[in-house]
Design a protein around this motif. Structure first.
Motif, PDB file in Angstrom:
ATOM      1  N   PRO A  32       0.815  -1.218   0.000  1.00 16.90           N
ATOM      2  CA  PRO A  32       0.000   0.000   0.000  1.00 16.90           C
ATOM      3  C   PRO A  32       0.851   1.271   0.000  1.00 16.90           C
TER       4      PRO A  32
ATOM      5  N   TYR B 146      -7.937  -7.768  -0.196  1.00 15.77           N
ATOM      6  CA  TYR B 146      -7.454  -6.396  -0.030  1.00 15.77           C
ATOM      7  C   TYR B 146      -8.505  -5.524   0.660  1.00 15.77           C
TER       8      TYR B 146
ATOM      9  N   GLY C 188      -5.397  -4.633   2.612  1.00 19.18           N
ATOM     10  CA  GLY C 188      -4.741  -5.884   2.980  1.00 19.18           C
ATOM     11  C   GLY C 188      -5.719  -6.909   3.529  1.00 19.18           C
TER      12      GLY C 188
ATOM     13  N   PHE D 236      -0.278  -8.163   3.396  1.00 20.40           N
ATOM     14  CA  PHE D 236      -0.407  -7.790   1.993  1.00 20.40           C
ATOM     15  C   PHE D 236       0.252  -8.912   1.206  1.00 20.40           C
TER      16      PHE D 236
END
Length: 452
Positions: free
Chosen positions: A210, A372, A377, A393
């Motif tokens: 991210p 996600y 995540g 993740f």
């Protein structure tokens, strides 16, 4: 001043400006600052990649969508550009040629992955991010990140490019049937060729990590043990300091660190079911050597260490709109020469020293995917399915290697001195079965299994 004198002055000014542009383009010495790194040619190459993507995708998006047909998987579009993204006239030398493979198929894939066409083009601007940590996958590839850290531009070998084209139809229909697939999301397959230069193949894919959270530790897991250890004590910065954050650790590090993918019964079932489905596809296609990439964010530590600021750099040529937009042919040649000079003498800056600002939130469309959905995540849970303090993740990466002649030779050579079950290079079905067995053992909230 008389009209004749004015014309002479204007002509002299244009001649002098042309000379200065020409000298800037041809001069290899750094005018200001320090000399750029040896790998700088790759930065200019990435700039050309992004330019080609923007033009090719814009043209594809301008056409009306149509149902995907078998012929769409084999089509390609060739284009030639100068450095500013304009198509050169027949008498003008091109800076690079660009080839867009299966454009309609990849547009459809971007739709399946909920990638907004406008957002895609806005993300892939001339400004992009490079990481000091390099590629988490195969060596020999270069990774570049879009300006918002959302997309990855990755160079691949010709054999990988050929394999992706061959399996594209299977991949497409797998994504269509499995919207929550853990296999890398491919958004485009392209090629760049410089005049008298080699061809460079590359893909555009999703970035698992991210923009708004530090990754405190990263693992690349294959289910094998031979050569699968990173000595973190030896990996330091040029100043001799330990590198913060996401050095990519491997299977033996995972076992040594007594790690588990902490998922309660509900999430563990969802995760393993989807992974089993994805690995079944890879086994059927004869693909091996892939891995599960896991980045872990510790919610108790948050972003207090500013890891991204110490590992990410931004390539951002300082260009004005007038450097890129013109209709006059002579002026275009001068501006292209000036732009080449700018690219040649621009080096990546640290994230904190640039004007780039990473997004503070995860794109809303990313949260539409099961794995996600927890702020980009997959949050860890306990045996009662209650959230824990780790955010995962994860995804299956490096899925473009077939078990061919080279891998068979690697199996033979490496198997001479080691147990066959320890080495990475084994046939696709055996590789997939071993991979799944390992992931099952390390998933869940039960005490760690000490076997390897």
């Amino acid at each position: 001043m008389s009209p004749t004198a004015a014309r002479r002055t204007a002509a002299a000014f244009r001649k002098d400006r042309a000379r200065r542009y020409r000298e800037a383009a041809e001069n290899d010495q750094v005018l200001v600052g320090t000399k750029v790194a040896e790998g700088h040619a790759n930065y200019a190459m990435a700039y050309n990649m992004l330019t080609g993507i923007r033009v090719a995708v814009s043209r594809c998006n301008a056409k009306m969508p149509k149902p995907i047909q078998s012929s769409d998987f084999k089509t390609s579009v060739k284009l030639a550009f100068d450095v500013s993204g304009n198509e050169p006239t027949p008498s003008t030398k091109y800076d690079f040629k660009f080839k867009d493979y299966a454009p309609e198929v990849f547009r459809s894939l971007r739709i399946l992955f909920h990638v907004d066409p406008a957002d895609y083009l806005v993300s892939l601007t001339a400004q992009y991010i490079v990481s000091e940590l390099g590629s988490p996958g195969k060596s020999g590839s270069f990774l570049y990140f879009s300006r918002d850290y959302r997309f990855i531009i990755k160079t691949i070998h010709k054999a990988e490019h050929k394999l992706l084209r061959n399996i594209l139809k299977d991949y497409y229909y797998h994504v269509e049937a499995n919207p929550n697939t853990l296999i890398s999301q491919f958004y485009g397959l392209h090629r760049v060729k410089l005049p008298y230069g080699r061809r460079v193949y590359f893909i555009v894919m999703n970035n698992l990590f991210p923009p708004n959270r530090d990754i405190h530790v990263t693992y690349d897991l294959k289910g094998s043990t031979a050569g699968r250890f990173l000595n973190t004590a030896k990996t330091k910065t040029q100043k001799g300091e330990p590198i913060k954050g996401s050095q990519v650790r491997k299977d033996l590090n995972w076992i040594h660190d007594h790690r588990r993918i902490n998922l309660g019964p509900s999430k563990r079932q969802l995760f393993l079911s989807q992974l089993e489905c994805d690995i079944s596809l890879l086994k059927r296609l004869g693909i091996m050597d892939y891995s599960l990439l896991i980045g872990i964010h510790d919610l108790t530590r948050g972003n207090s260490e500013n890891i991204r600021n110490s590992t990410l750099k931004v390539f951002q040529p300082e260009l004005s709109e007038s450097d890129l937009i013109t209709t006059d042919t002579k002026e275009r040649k001068l501006q292209s020469a000036y732009l080449r000079h700018k690219l040649k003498h621009t080096s990546p800056k640290a994230l904190v020293e640039s004007s780039a600002i990473l997004p503070l939130t995860v794109p809303a469309d990313k949260k539409k995917f099961l794995f996600y959905a927890d702020d980009g995540g997959f949050i860890a849970t306990d045996e009662n399915d209650m959230p824990l303090n780790e955010l995962y993740f994860l995804g299956v990466i490096d899925c473009l290697t077939k078990y061919g002649f080279r891998k068979r030779m690697e199996t033979l050579i490496r198997g001479m001195g080691k147990n066959r079950h320890e080495i990475s290079a084994v046939p696709a079905v055996e590789y997939g079965n071993r991979f799944m067995a390992f992931i099952r053992r390390i998933s869940g909230t039960l005490p760690a299994d000490k076997s390897t």
